[in-house]
Each structure stands twice: as C-alpha cells, then as structure tokens.
Design an enzyme around this catalytic site. Structure first.
Site, PDB file in Angstrom:
ATOM      1  N   HIS A  80      -5.291   0.768   0.833  1.00 39.07           N
ATOM      2  CA  HIS A  80      -6.412   0.950   1.752  1.00 39.07           C
ATOM      3  C   HIS A  80      -7.717   0.744   0.979  1.00 39.07           C
ATOM      4  O   HIS A  80      -7.913   1.313  -0.102  1.00 39.07           O
ATOM      5  CB  HIS A  80      -6.335   2.358   2.349  1.00 39.07           C
ATOM      6  CG  HIS A  80      -7.524   2.731   3.158  1.00 39.07           C
ATOM      7  ND1 HIS A  80      -8.108   1.877   4.065  1.00 39.07           N
ATOM      8  CD2 HIS A  80      -8.254   3.892   3.203  1.00 39.07           C
ATOM      9  CE1 HIS A  80      -9.130   2.482   4.628  1.00 39.07           C
ATOM     10  NE2 HIS A  80      -9.248   3.703   4.124  1.00 39.07           N
TER      11      HIS A  80
ATOM     12  N   ASN B  76     -15.088  -0.087   4.093  1.00 35.05           N
ATOM     13  CA  ASN B  76     -13.892   0.592   4.579  1.00 35.05           C
ATOM     14  C   ASN B  76     -13.766   0.359   6.082  1.00 35.05           C
ATOM     15  O   ASN B  76     -14.586   0.861   6.849  1.00 35.05           O
ATOM     16  CB  ASN B  76     -14.011   2.083   4.249  1.00 35.05           C
ATOM     17  CG  ASN B  76     -12.830   2.901   4.729  1.00 35.05           C
ATOM     18  OD1 ASN B  76     -12.019   2.444   5.523  1.00 35.05           O
ATOM     19  ND2 ASN B  76     -12.748   4.139   4.259  1.00 35.05           N
TER      20      ASN B  76
ATOM     21  N   CYS C 286      -7.416   6.296   8.992  1.00 38.19           N
ATOM     22  CA  CYS C 286      -7.305   5.138   8.086  1.00 38.19           C
ATOM     23  C   CYS C 286      -5.870   4.669   7.878  1.00 38.19           C
ATOM     24  O   CYS C 286      -5.626   3.475   7.811  1.00 38.19           O
ATOM     25  CB  CYS C 286      -7.988   5.431   6.759  1.00 38.19           C
ATOM     26  SG  CYS C 286      -9.749   5.688   6.968  1.00 38.19           S
TER      27      CYS C 286
END
Ligand code: UT7
Length: 336
Positions: A262, A292, A125
């Site tokens: 994020h 996500n 990520c």
C-alpha cells in the site's frame, strides 16, 4: 456462474490476474500548491512521505463511480474477455458518491457484466486486498469462475485542507483487476483486524440525526488520523504478516520478485524492506506521483507495473500487503 466440474472432483483453482486497469484524474496538486493552503513545504512532505504530487478529482468530471467505471472498463478490455463471463463484481470503496445502490452495480452495468453478482466493501485502505481475498474465496469455492475487483476512492472529498497532518497525504483514483480461475494458480492470504485499536483513524458521517454541526463535529466528518500511531502500527505489523505468510507458504523472501505494498508513505515501505532484509528495488512505488489513494493504491500500481512490462505471464511471484483504518491489515501471495 457455477463450475461445470463433476461433484466428486473440485478442480476450481484460485484466480489468476488476467487484466488490470486504472484511472487517475487529470488535476494535479503539488506540494508547492499545498504550501499555499497550509503551513508546510515541499522539503518536509518529500522527506517525511516521499510524495511530490497527487491526482485530485475534478468535481465537474470525476466521481468515485465514474473513476471506478473507467478503471473497470480498462481492466476488462485488458483481460480481453466477454464481460458475460464475469460472475462477481466487488468494489472496495470508503468514499462513495452514492450510498446505494452499491457502486458495484453501476460498474456491472457499465461493463455489461450481466451475469455477475455485486457488492461493495468498506475496509478503508486495505479494501482492495480484502475484496481480492474475498473474490479468491468465491472462485476457489467454485461459486464463480471470473471476478472483477475494483478499488476506487475520492478521498479529497473527505480531506480537511486545514489539517497539514493529513491533507498532504491523500489523492484520488481507481484501479481494477480481472481474476479468472486457473487449476494450478498458487495463492494464499492472511488477513488481520484490531478493532480495539481503531480510534487512531476515523471519519464520521455528516448525516447523523440530532447531531448539531458544531466545529468539533464538522472536523470529525473529515479524515482524522494520529499519524505516528498509524506509522508505528504499519512498520510493526506489515513485516510480521508478510513473514507469517511466507512461513505458511514455505517461501523464502529472496524468491519473491516483488513486494507490492500500500502506497501510504515511502518511509513505511523502506522500513518494511529493511525488516525483511530485501532490496528496495523489489518494492515498486508510485507514491511520489499518486499520494495515498487508499483502496485504489494497489491496483493502480499493478496497472503501472504492467505498462512498464514488470508483470510476467504467471511466472512472477508477488506478495501484496496493505494496512489502514480499522485497524485492518493483511497480505496475499500469488503468481502473476
Ligand atoms: O493509509 C494508511 C493511513 N495513513 C498512514 O499510513 C499515515 C502514517 N503516518 C505517516 O505517514 C506520518 O506519521 C505522517 C507523514 C502523517 C507525519 O509524519 P511524522 O514524521 O510522523 O511527523 P509528526 O506527526 O511526528 O510531526 C513532526 C513535526 C510536528 O512538529 P513539532 O511538534 O515537532 O514541532 C508536526 O507538527 O512535523 C510537523 N508537521 C508538519 N510540518 C510541516 C506535521 N505535518 C506537517 C506538514 N508540514 N505537513
């Protein structure tokens, strides 16, 4: 492309973001759609994550490569530069459709960045963050003047749609930025890693000689996550690294215009805002619509912010922070 500065005076600044772009697949998967596949419901997903819908790739249309190229083309167009100016292309990606050649070489070809060096980065990520920080160091060193940084993921290829703990979270897409050296550009970053705590998020390659395709191994080749452990890690470490960064740059959190985090879970972002004693309005979010998207989440959000007129002409102070598998996390501060 090397700097034309005299050797006695290194005047290369850090890179300023001069272009942004993104691509989201047309297919949309709603919470209600997921409730038909696993035992879940819209209320649970919304309350626990903030996610309502996510874009998912259409196998007939989208590959990680095609999404990376679409985002990169949009960013180069937005920057309005001659692609031959680009000296470096980095694609951050954990879910490539080809292992080699690197996706960055396909992007290079597609945008005609024929003077660029290329490589891919796998940092899960925080991949975009890692690639951005790497590009900044190439620019500051004078190795290149201009860089194209892409985050692209086709995560739903790796999602186990039998696991309600993970399949509700992830979406697909890509985002990109163009950075160009500017003498007075402000920038600093802190990156951290804790490999010893990495077991809580992992995904094994399906291509392993001698591994029998048992049920256990099949499950291991999807995204596996201990959600609570990752959640606790994020709400502890993300505010800490941001505070450390602000301390190092001598910046008061009140003077930051936006904290761009994020997009993993709305509750994580709310917790970070609370810990930093900053209003939630300073934390832009699009998780409700994208889920996500791993390394693509930050550049997709930056593009959305630009389209909403939220990014300035170099006069907005931002902190960008991300975290994920590794464990890896970090933050950078710049003006945009
Ligand atoms: O990019 C970075 C990577 N990942 C992350 O940032 C993820 C971080 N973690 C999270 O976002 C959260 O931990 C999740 C959203 C994954 C899970 O939320 P949670 O509040 O931590 O839930 P939980 O795992 O503690 O589960 C609570 C309950 C459990 O039931 P019992 O044992 O209390 O009866 C789960 O079985 O909720 C159940 N549950 C669900 N119920 C309905 C778990 N997933 C679901 C679901 N729908 N999809």
């Amino acid at each position: 492309m090397s700097s034309s500065n005299s050797s006695s005076e290194l005047v290369n600044g850090f890179g300023r973001v001069i272009g942004v772009g993104s691509y989201l697949p047309k297919n949309i998967l709603t919470n209600d759609d997921l409730a038909k596949i696993v035992e879940t419901n819209d209320q649970w997903i919304t309350e626990r994550t903030g996610i309502k819908t996510r874009h998912i790739s259409d196998p007939e249309v989208d590959t990680t490569e095609s999404m990376a190229i679409a985002a990169a083309k949009a960013a180069v167009k937005d920057a309005g530069i001659d692609p031959l100016e680009i000296g470096l292309v980095i694609v951050a990606c954990t879910t490539p459709n080809v292992l080699f050649p690197a996706l960055s070489t396909s992007v290079q070809a597609a945008v005609d960045a024929d003077n660029a060096m290329c490589f891919d980065m796998n940092a899960a990520c925080p991949g975009f963050l890692t690639a951005f920080v790497t590009a900044q160091n190439y620019i500051k060193a004078g190795t290149v003047d201009c860089a194209l940084v892409v985050g692209a993921e086709n995560l739903t290829n790796y999602v186990n749609f039998e696991d309600r703990g993970t399949c509700i979270l992830f979406g697909d897409g890509a985002g990109a930025v163009v950075l160009r050296s500017e003498k007075d550009q402000q920038y600093d970053a802190i990156m951290r890693a804790a490999g010893k705590r990495g077991e809580c998020m992992h995904c094994e390659s399906v291509m392993q000689k001698g591994r029998e395709m048992t049920e256990e191994f099949r499950k291991a080749t999807y995204i596996n996550m201990d959600g609570q452990t990752v959640f606790k890690f994020a709400v502890t470490e993300v505010p800490k690294v941001i505070e450390d960064l602000l301390g190092r740059t001598g910046t008061d959190a009140d003077d930051i215009d936006y904290f761009i985090l994020h997009q993993a879970n709305r509750r994580i972002i709310e917790s970070v805002a609370k810990r930093l004693k900053q209003p939630i309005e300073k934390f832009p979010m699009n998780i409700e619509k994208t889920g996500n998207t791993s390394s693509a989440s930050i550049p997709i959000l930056l593009d959305e912010m630009k389209q909403q007129g939220l990014l300035g002409q170099g006069n907005k102070k931002i902190v960008v922070s991300s975290f994920g598998a590794g464990l890896l996390w970090g933050a950078f501060q710049t003006e945009i």
